[in-house]
Motif scaffolding. Structure first.
Motif, PDB file in Angstrom:
ATOM      1  N   UNK A 212       2.978  49.118  38.960  1.00 19.91           N
ATOM      2  CA  UNK A 212       4.108  48.461  38.060  1.00 19.91           C
ATOM      3  C   UNK A 212       5.166  47.758  38.990  1.00 19.91           C
ATOM      4  N   UNK A 213       5.252  46.708  39.398  1.00 17.00           N
ATOM      5  CA  UNK A 213       6.157  46.037  40.072  1.00 17.00           C
ATOM      6  C   UNK A 213       7.521  46.383  40.040  1.00 17.00           C
ATOM      7  N   UNK A 214       8.391  46.731  40.797  1.00 18.30           N
ATOM      8  CA  UNK A 214      10.011  46.845  40.741  1.00 18.30           C
ATOM      9  C   UNK A 214      10.617  45.780  41.231  1.00 18.30           C
ATOM     10  N   UNK A 215      12.007  45.231  40.955  1.00 16.52           N
ATOM     11  CA  UNK A 215      12.655  44.106  41.229  1.00 16.52           C
ATOM     12  C   UNK A 215      13.861  44.553  41.169  1.00 16.52           C
ATOM     13  N   UNK A 216      14.670  43.555  42.211  1.00 15.09           N
ATOM     14  CA  UNK A 216      16.052  43.846  42.393  1.00 15.09           C
ATOM     15  C   UNK A 216      16.680  42.534  43.099  1.00 15.09           C
ATOM     16  N   UNK A 217      17.898  42.300  43.006  1.00 14.35           N
ATOM     17  CA  UNK A 217      18.672  41.345  43.483  1.00 14.35           C
ATOM     18  C   UNK A 217      19.605  42.098  44.642  1.00 14.35           C
ATOM     19  N   UNK A 218      19.494  41.499  45.743  1.00 17.17           N
ATOM     20  CA  UNK A 218      19.977  42.271  46.894  1.00 17.17           C
ATOM     21  C   UNK A 218      20.883  41.342  47.541  1.00 17.17           C
ATOM     22  N   UNK A 219      22.229  41.362  47.647  1.00 15.92           N
ATOM     23  CA  UNK A 219      23.326  40.883  48.636  1.00 15.92           C
ATOM     24  C   UNK A 219      23.137  41.359  50.036  1.00 15.92           C
ATOM     25  N   UNK A 220      23.078  40.384  51.103  1.00 18.81           N
ATOM     26  CA  UNK A 220      23.340  40.872  52.437  1.00 18.81           C
ATOM     27  C   UNK A 220      24.809  40.736  52.663  1.00 18.81           C
ATOM     28  N   UNK A 221      25.225  41.979  53.194  1.00 15.88           N
ATOM     29  CA  UNK A 221      26.977  41.995  53.454  1.00 15.88           C
ATOM     30  C   UNK A 221      26.755  41.216  54.766  1.00 15.88           C
ATOM     31  N   UNK A 222      28.257  40.522  54.723  1.00 16.83           N
ATOM     32  CA  UNK A 222      28.753  39.591  55.901  1.00 16.83           C
ATOM     33  C   UNK A 222      28.456  40.051  57.306  1.00 16.83           C
ATOM     34  N   UNK A 223      28.761  41.487  57.375  1.00 22.76           N
ATOM     35  CA  UNK A 223      28.633  42.040  58.852  1.00 22.76           C
ATOM     36  C   UNK A 223      27.227  41.928  59.226  1.00 22.76           C
ATOM     37  N   UNK A 224      26.170  42.156  58.267  1.00 22.97           N
ATOM     38  CA  UNK A 224      24.700  41.849  58.668  1.00 22.97           C
ATOM     39  C   UNK A 224      24.287  40.713  58.985  1.00 22.97           C
TER      40      UNK A 224
END
Length: 276
Positions: A212-224
């Protein structure tokens, strides 16, 4: 430099891509041998094909049909009761697509509003430390100043140990840092800035390969983003010199290519192995 098009993008070698860069980081000798037809890597194509299957669906109907036409022999069953249908290992692809295609948040983000100028598979290019670099964006919303990278992952939240962070983290963290996606997105952002003069926000949409696929929106922080881009800048000139034949490629000594070339010409002590 040549003009980049959808037709010549993948065959062109005048620009460095993030994936080529990473191959040379892993082993210069192997990457150089592969590019010159001296070595063919034996690997399971399933993860790459599965990812492209999902990506092409959200690019366009035409792109998905073209992918199926080109790769049907690899992903469709040739005989039995499932003849013409997806092989077992690719069925999860349809579940991943189903989990996203009717999701309102995903559609607003990935496809934008009717009035938005959204491009799929937009080619970006420029120079990093004097090296010509190119990339392709899954989806970019020129009206709202962001671009989206769709990532397929084994899991988003399963608990894993991170050797880099020295603690247990969600699997998506290992996926992003382990594959250098923070560097990739930092690179694409820089190329976009060179092309447009604007700062775009990079966003990852992650979808898992679970039953059952999971999903999310991920923001990469500026330092990374900055750390990832700086890591690319630190090695890119050296990589380019090797890729263009200006410098002799070095062997990593551990990959399949290096093992194939190995000669028994030295003795290793136990202490040598411990301290490597």
């Amino acid at each position: 430099m040549k003009e980049l098009t959808q037709e010549n993008y993948y065959s062109d070698k005048e620009y460095l891509t993030n994936s080529r860069f990473k191959q040379y980081q892993q082993c210069q000798a192997k990457a150089y041998a592969m590019e010159n037809g001296e070595w063919k890597e034996e690997r399971d194509e399933t993860p790459l094909l599965l990812g492209n299957y999902v990506h092409s669906y959200f690019e366009s109907k035409e792109a998905h049909e073209a992918f199926l036409a080109e790769n049907g022999a690899k992903i469709l069953a040739k005989s039995g009761k499932n003849k013409g249908k997806l092989k077992t290992e690719f069925v999860i692809g349809d579940k991943m697509i189903a989990s996203l295609k009717d999701d309102e948040g995903f559609n607003r983000l990935y496809h934008g509003y009717a009035s938005d100028d959204v491009r799929k598979e937009l080619i970006v290019y420029g120079e990093i430390e004097g090296v010509p670099v190119k990339g392709k964006l899954d989806s970019i919303n020129l009206s709202r100043g962001y671009f989206v990278d769709l990532k397929t992952m084994k899991s988003i939240y399963s608990d894993e140990w991170s050797a880099e962070l020295k603690k247990r983290v969600p699997a998506s963290v290992n996926n992003i840092l382990g594959f250098g996606y923070h560097g990739q997105l930092g690179l694409y952002r820089e190329l976009l800035k060179q092309m447009t003069g604007q700062n775009f926000r990079p966003i990852i949409v992650a979808v898992s390969k679970e039953a059952v696929p999971d999903k999310d929106i991920i923001r990469i922080d500026e330092n990374w983003l900055e750390e990832g881009l700086e890591a690319i800048k630190a090695d890119i000139v050296k990589v380019w010199k090797v890729a263009t034949g200006q410098q002799e490629p070095k062997k990593c000594g551990r990959c399949d290519y290096c093992r194939s070339k190995k000669k028994l010409d030295q003795v290793m002590s136990l202490d040598d192995l411990i301290n490597m």
